[in-house]
Design a protein around this motif. Sequence first.
Motif, PDB file in Angstrom:
ATOM      1  N   THR A  90      24.524 -84.063 -52.316  1.00 51.77           N
ATOM      2  CA  THR A  90      23.680 -85.205 -52.659  1.00 51.77           C
ATOM      3  C   THR A  90      24.496 -86.496 -52.617  1.00 51.77           C
ATOM      4  OG1 THR A  90      22.180 -83.916 -54.030  1.00 51.77           O
ATOM      5  CG2 THR A  90      22.332 -86.287 -54.498  1.00 51.77           C
ATOM      6  N   ALA A  91      24.032 -87.455 -51.844  1.00 51.40           N
ATOM      7  CA  ALA A  91      24.763 -88.708 -51.658  1.00 51.40           C
ATOM      8  C   ALA A  91      23.942 -89.639 -50.774  1.00 51.40           C
ATOM      9  CB  ALA A  91      26.122 -88.454 -51.006  1.00 51.40           C
ATOM     10  N   VAL A  92      24.405 -90.874 -50.697  1.00 45.23           N
ATOM     11  CA  VAL A  92      23.917 -91.777 -49.663  1.00 45.23           C
ATOM     12  C   VAL A  92      24.825 -91.573 -48.448  1.00 45.23           C
ATOM     13  CG1 VAL A  92      23.462 -94.149 -48.978  1.00 45.23           C
ATOM     14  CG2 VAL A  92      23.063 -93.428 -51.349  1.00 45.23           C
ATOM     15  N   TYR A  93      24.225 -91.316 -47.320  1.00 44.69           N
ATOM     16  CA  TYR A  93      24.976 -91.064 -46.089  1.00 44.69           C
ATOM     17  C   TYR A  93      24.930 -92.311 -45.215  1.00 44.69           C
ATOM     18  CZ  TYR A  93      25.517 -86.144 -47.173  1.00 44.69           C
ATOM     19  OH  TYR A  93      25.896 -84.962 -47.757  1.00 44.69           O
ATOM     20  N   TYR A  94      26.111 -92.724 -44.765  1.00 42.54           N
ATOM     21  CA  TYR A  94      26.250 -93.933 -43.961  1.00 42.54           C
ATOM     22  C   TYR A  94      26.768 -93.578 -42.570  1.00 42.54           C
ATOM     23  CZ  TYR A  94      26.013 -96.421 -48.432  1.00 42.54           C
ATOM     24  OH  TYR A  94      25.630 -96.904 -49.660  1.00 42.54           O
ATOM     25  N   CYS A  95      26.159 -94.183 -41.580  1.00 43.32           N
ATOM     26  CA  CYS A  95      26.630 -94.068 -40.212  1.00 43.32           C
ATOM     27  C   CYS A  95      27.687 -95.152 -39.949  1.00 43.32           C
ATOM     28  CB  CYS A  95      25.452 -94.255 -39.267  1.00 43.32           C
ATOM     29  SG  CYS A  95      25.875 -94.277 -37.520  1.00 43.32           S
ATOM     30  N   ASN A  96      28.704 -94.788 -39.217  1.00 42.93           N
ATOM     31  CA  ASN A  96      29.768 -95.735 -38.866  1.00 42.93           C
ATOM     32  C   ASN A  96      30.050 -95.666 -37.372  1.00 42.93           C
ATOM     33  OD1 ASN A  96      33.010 -95.736 -38.321  1.00 42.93           O
ATOM     34  ND2 ASN A  96      32.399 -97.408 -39.664  1.00 42.93           N
ATOM     35  N   GLY A  97      30.287 -96.825 -36.789  1.00 40.75           N
ATOM     36  CA  GLY A  97      30.675 -96.856 -35.391  1.00 40.75           C
ATOM     37  C   GLY A  97      31.841 -97.801 -35.177  1.00 40.75           C
ATOM     38  N   LYS A  98      32.834 -97.355 -34.424  1.00 37.77           N
ATOM     39  CA  LYS A  98      33.948 -98.234 -34.037  1.00 37.77           C
ATOM     40  C   LYS A  98      33.585 -98.751 -32.648  1.00 37.77           C
ATOM     41  CE  LYS A  98      37.091 -95.659 -36.954  1.00 37.77           C
ATOM     42  NZ  LYS A  98      36.772 -96.553 -38.088  1.00 37.77           N
ATOM     43  N   ILE A  99      33.107 -99.988 -32.617  1.00 42.65           N
ATOM     44  CA  ILE A  99      32.403-100.507 -31.459  1.00 42.65           C
ATOM     45  C   ILE A  99      33.055-101.770 -30.930  1.00 42.65           C
ATOM     46  CG2 ILE A  99      30.188-101.473 -30.684  1.00 42.65           C
ATOM     47  CD1 ILE A  99      28.850 -99.687 -32.825  1.00 42.65           C
ATOM     48  N   THR A 100      33.155-101.818 -29.618  1.00 46.93           N
ATOM     49  CA  THR A 100      33.563-103.045 -28.952  1.00 46.93           C
ATOM     50  C   THR A 100      32.292-103.713 -28.443  1.00 46.93           C
ATOM     51  OG1 THR A 100      35.654-102.052 -28.273  1.00 46.93           O
ATOM     52  CG2 THR A 100      34.963-104.043 -27.121  1.00 46.93           C
ATOM     53  N   SER A 101      32.066-104.944 -28.888  1.00 43.38           N
ATOM     54  CA  SER A 101      30.854-105.648 -28.478  1.00 43.38           C
ATOM     55  C   SER A 101      31.181-106.712 -27.452  1.00 43.38           C
ATOM     56  CB  SER A 101      30.175-106.284 -29.689  1.00 43.38           C
ATOM     57  OG  SER A 101      30.867-107.466 -30.075  1.00 43.38           O
ATOM     58  N   TRP A 102      30.140-107.284 -26.854  1.00 46.59           N
ATOM     59  CA  TRP A 102      30.305-108.360 -25.895  1.00 46.59           C
ATOM     60  C   TRP A 102      30.595-109.677 -26.598  1.00 46.59           C
ATOM     61  CZ3 TRP A 102      30.794-107.088 -20.987  1.00 46.59           C
ATOM     62  CH2 TRP A 102      30.190-105.906 -20.528  1.00 46.59           C
ATOM     63  N   VAL A 103      30.399-109.706 -27.919  1.00 42.63           N
ATOM     64  CA  VAL A 103      30.469-110.964 -28.662  1.00 42.63           C
ATOM     65  C   VAL A 103      31.774-111.120 -29.420  1.00 42.63           C
ATOM     66  CG1 VAL A 103      29.375-112.340 -30.465  1.00 42.63           C
ATOM     67  CG2 VAL A 103      27.963-110.997 -28.891  1.00 42.63           C
ATOM     68  N   VAL A 104      32.201-110.027 -30.074  1.00 40.43           N
ATOM     69  CA  VAL A 104      33.394-110.089 -30.914  1.00 40.43           C
ATOM     70  C   VAL A 104      34.578-109.517 -30.151  1.00 40.43           C
ATOM     71  CG1 VAL A 104      34.447-109.314 -33.060  1.00 40.43           C
ATOM     72  CG2 VAL A 104      32.004-109.884 -32.995  1.00 40.43           C
ATOM     73  N   VAL A 105      35.690-110.234 -30.138  1.00 39.47           N
ATOM     74  CA  VAL A 105      36.882-109.745 -29.438  1.00 39.47           C
ATOM     75  C   VAL A 105      37.449-108.559 -30.196  1.00 39.47           C
ATOM     76  CG1 VAL A 105      39.220-110.324 -28.702  1.00 39.47           C
ATOM     77  CG2 VAL A 105      37.379-112.019 -28.504  1.00 39.47           C
ATOM     78  N   GLY A 106      37.767-107.479 -29.471  1.00 38.11           N
ATOM     79  CA  GLY A 106      38.347-106.311 -30.099  1.00 38.11           C
ATOM     80  C   GLY A 106      37.300-105.346 -30.613  1.00 38.11           C
ATOM     81  N   THR A 107      37.772-104.269 -31.218  1.00 39.03           N
ATOM     82  CA  THR A 107      36.906-103.229 -31.764  1.00 39.03           C
ATOM     83  C   THR A 107      36.743-103.429 -33.261  1.00 39.03           C
ATOM     84  OG1 THR A 107      37.635-101.656 -30.078  1.00 39.03           O
ATOM     85  CG2 THR A 107      36.631-100.749 -32.068  1.00 39.03           C
ATOM     86  N   ALA A 108      35.516-103.295 -33.746  1.00 42.64           N
ATOM     87  CA  ALA A 108      35.239-103.503 -35.163  1.00 42.64           C
ATOM     88  C   ALA A 108      34.434-102.331 -35.706  1.00 42.64           C
ATOM     89  CB  ALA A 108      34.478-104.807 -35.361  1.00 42.64           C
ATOM     90  N   ASP A 109      34.480-102.201 -37.023  1.00 43.87           N
ATOM     91  CA  ASP A 109      33.678-101.193 -37.721  1.00 43.87           C
ATOM     92  C   ASP A 109      32.290-101.754 -38.014  1.00 43.87           C
ATOM     93  OD1 ASP A 109      36.458 -99.832 -39.389  1.00 43.87           O
ATOM     94  OD2 ASP A 109      35.002 -98.674 -38.238  1.00 43.87           O
ATOM     95  N   TYR A 110      31.281-100.979 -37.670  1.00 43.13           N
ATOM     96  CA  TYR A 110      29.910-101.332 -38.005  1.00 43.13           C
ATOM     97  C   TYR A 110      29.305-100.197 -38.830  1.00 43.13           C
ATOM     98  CZ  TYR A 110      30.358-105.045 -34.560  1.00 43.13           C
ATOM     99  OH  TYR A 110      30.778-106.166 -33.882  1.00 43.13           O
ATOM    100  N   TRP A 111      28.429-100.587 -39.762  1.00 43.92           N
ATOM    101  CA  TRP A 111      27.852 -99.617 -40.687  1.00 43.92           C
ATOM    102  C   TRP A 111      26.333 -99.706 -40.678  1.00 43.92           C
ATOM    103  CZ3 TRP A 111      30.872 -96.161 -43.341  1.00 43.92           C
ATOM    104  CH2 TRP A 111      32.249 -96.417 -43.379  1.00 43.92           C
ATOM    105  N   GLY A 112      25.720 -98.544 -40.877  1.00 39.35           N
ATOM    106  CA  GLY A 112      24.296 -98.521 -41.102  1.00 39.35           C
ATOM    107  C   GLY A 112      23.983 -98.854 -42.556  1.00 39.35           C
ATOM    108  N   GLN A 113      22.692 -98.904 -42.869  1.00 42.46           N
ATOM    109  CA  GLN A 113      22.278 -99.307 -44.210  1.00 42.46           C
ATOM    110  C   GLN A 113      22.330 -98.160 -45.210  1.00 42.46           C
ATOM    111  OE1 GLN A 113      20.306 -98.508 -41.762  1.00 42.46           O
ATOM    112  NE2 GLN A 113      18.594 -97.290 -42.572  1.00 42.46           N
ATOM    113  N   GLY A 114      22.500 -96.948 -44.717  1.00 43.00           N
ATOM    114  CA  GLY A 114      22.571 -95.788 -45.595  1.00 43.00           C
ATOM    115  C   GLY A 114      21.231 -95.085 -45.734  1.00 43.00           C
TER     116      GLY A 114
END
Length: 121
Positions: A90-114
Motif C-alpha cells: 500500500t502506497a502512492v506509486y509514482y512514475c519517473n522518467g529520465k528524459i532528454t527534451s527538446w527544450v531543456v539542455v541535458g537529461t532531467a528527472d520527470y515525475w507523474g502525479q502519483g
Amino acid sequence: QVQLVESGGGLVQAGGSLRLSCAASGSIFSINVMGWYRQGPGKQRELVAAITSGGSTNYADSVKGRFTISRDNAKNTVYLQMNSLKPEDTAVYYCNGKITSWVVVGTADYWGQGTQVTVSS
C-alpha cells in the motif's frame, strides 16, 4: 514541457493484482530509464522497479518475483504489473522518467502525479 500521466491504481484485496501505466508526452527527444517509485504512509519514497530503453530491469528485493516492469518505447509508456499484492505494498506509486527534451539542455528527472494503491488484508 514533458508530462507523465499515470493510471491503474485502486483498491484490491491481498493476493490480487493491479496493472499501472504511465505515458510520457510532450517535447521528448529521448527517454533513458523509466521507473516506478512508491511512498507508503510515514515512509520515504523508494524505488520499486526500473527499466532502461534497452530493456534491462532492476527490482527492489521486496517485489522480486511478484512485480514485472515493461515498456513500449514507441508509445513512451511504462507498465508495472503487480501480482500477489500484500498490505505492505500500500502506497502512492509514482512514475519517473529520465528524459532528454527538446527544450531543456541535458537529461532531467520527470515525475507523474502519483496513483494510490491500497491493498486490504
